[in-house]
Design a protein around this motif. Structure first.
Motif, PDB file in Angstrom:
ATOM      1  N   UNK A  31     -56.194  69.512 -78.391  1.00 34.68           N
ATOM      2  CA  UNK A  31     -55.324  69.602 -77.220  1.00 34.68           C
ATOM      3  C   UNK A  31     -55.858  70.523 -76.120  1.00 34.68           C
ATOM      4  N   UNK A  32     -55.965  69.954 -74.951  1.00 36.56           N
ATOM      5  CA  UNK A  32     -56.221  70.683 -73.706  1.00 36.56           C
ATOM      6  C   UNK A  32     -55.201  70.113 -72.727  1.00 36.56           C
ATOM      7  N   UNK A  33     -53.914  70.482 -72.892  1.00 35.06           N
ATOM      8  CA  UNK A  33     -52.834  69.830 -72.150  1.00 35.06           C
ATOM      9  C   UNK A  33     -53.091  69.679 -70.654  1.00 35.06           C
ATOM     10  N   UNK A  34     -53.541  70.729 -70.004  1.00 25.31           N
ATOM     11  CA  UNK A  34     -53.786  70.657 -68.570  1.00 25.31           C
ATOM     12  C   UNK A  34     -55.245  70.488 -68.227  1.00 25.31           C
ATOM     13  N   UNK A  35     -56.053  70.132 -69.204  1.00 26.82           N
ATOM     14  CA  UNK A  35     -57.496  70.043 -69.001  1.00 26.82           C
ATOM     15  C   UNK A  35     -58.117  71.391 -69.281  1.00 26.82           C
ATOM     16  N   UNK A  36     -58.526  72.077 -68.249  1.00 25.41           N
ATOM     17  CA  UNK A  36     -59.064  73.413 -68.414  1.00 25.41           C
ATOM     18  C   UNK A  36     -60.570  73.434 -68.608  1.00 25.41           C
TER      19      UNK A  36
END
Length: 146
Positions: free
Chosen positions: A102-107
């Protein structure tokens, strides 16, 4: 897990490259191999890593999905060179894929690769954790898109 087994089978078709003539080339060749899904198979460790003949990696069940990456310059001292790679990850908040870390907002993340010279060629000391797969590669493998 079944999707990663499928990905591994597809990754098996990727060709291995020879060890690299420079630390920068070692990192770039490894990342090309990795981002195309090469680490999702039983891969030729000695082409990229300075490891013992019996070396093996765990069976990865998750991957990072990469939007883009950029390698910095090699910084060398005492026969070891470090190259910092900046990764931008795909936003995963709308994905239901349990195999994607998981990289919910990207990052972003900076990962340091260490290259060592062996027999006139440069190899990496480590693959640095779970595989990183290019978004385009992942889309081709899953056929659904992300």
């Amino acid at each position: 897990m079944k999707k990663l087994i499928f990905l591994a089978a597809l990754g098996a078709a990727l060709s291995a490259q020879a060890a690299a003539p420079t630390p920068q080339a070692a990192v770039e060749q490894f990342l090309k191999f990795e981002l195309e899904g090469g680490r999702l198979q039983s891969w030729p460790f000695q082409h990229y890593l300075a490891v013992a003949p019996g070396y093996d990696e765990p069976g990865w069940d998750q991957v990072h999905v990469v939007e883009s990456w950029k390698a910095g310059p090699a910084r060398c001292e005492a026969g070891r060179c470090k190259v910092t790679v900046s990764f931008s990850y795909t936003a995963t908040e709308k994905l239901g894929a349990e195999q994607v870390i998981p990289h919910p907002g990207g990052g972003t993340e900076q990962v340091e690769y260490v290259a060592v010279e062996r027999g006139g060629q440069w190899l990496l000391e480590s693959s640095n954790g779970a595989p990183r797969i290019a978004r385009a590669t992942m889309e081709k493998m899953l056929k659904d898109g992300l």
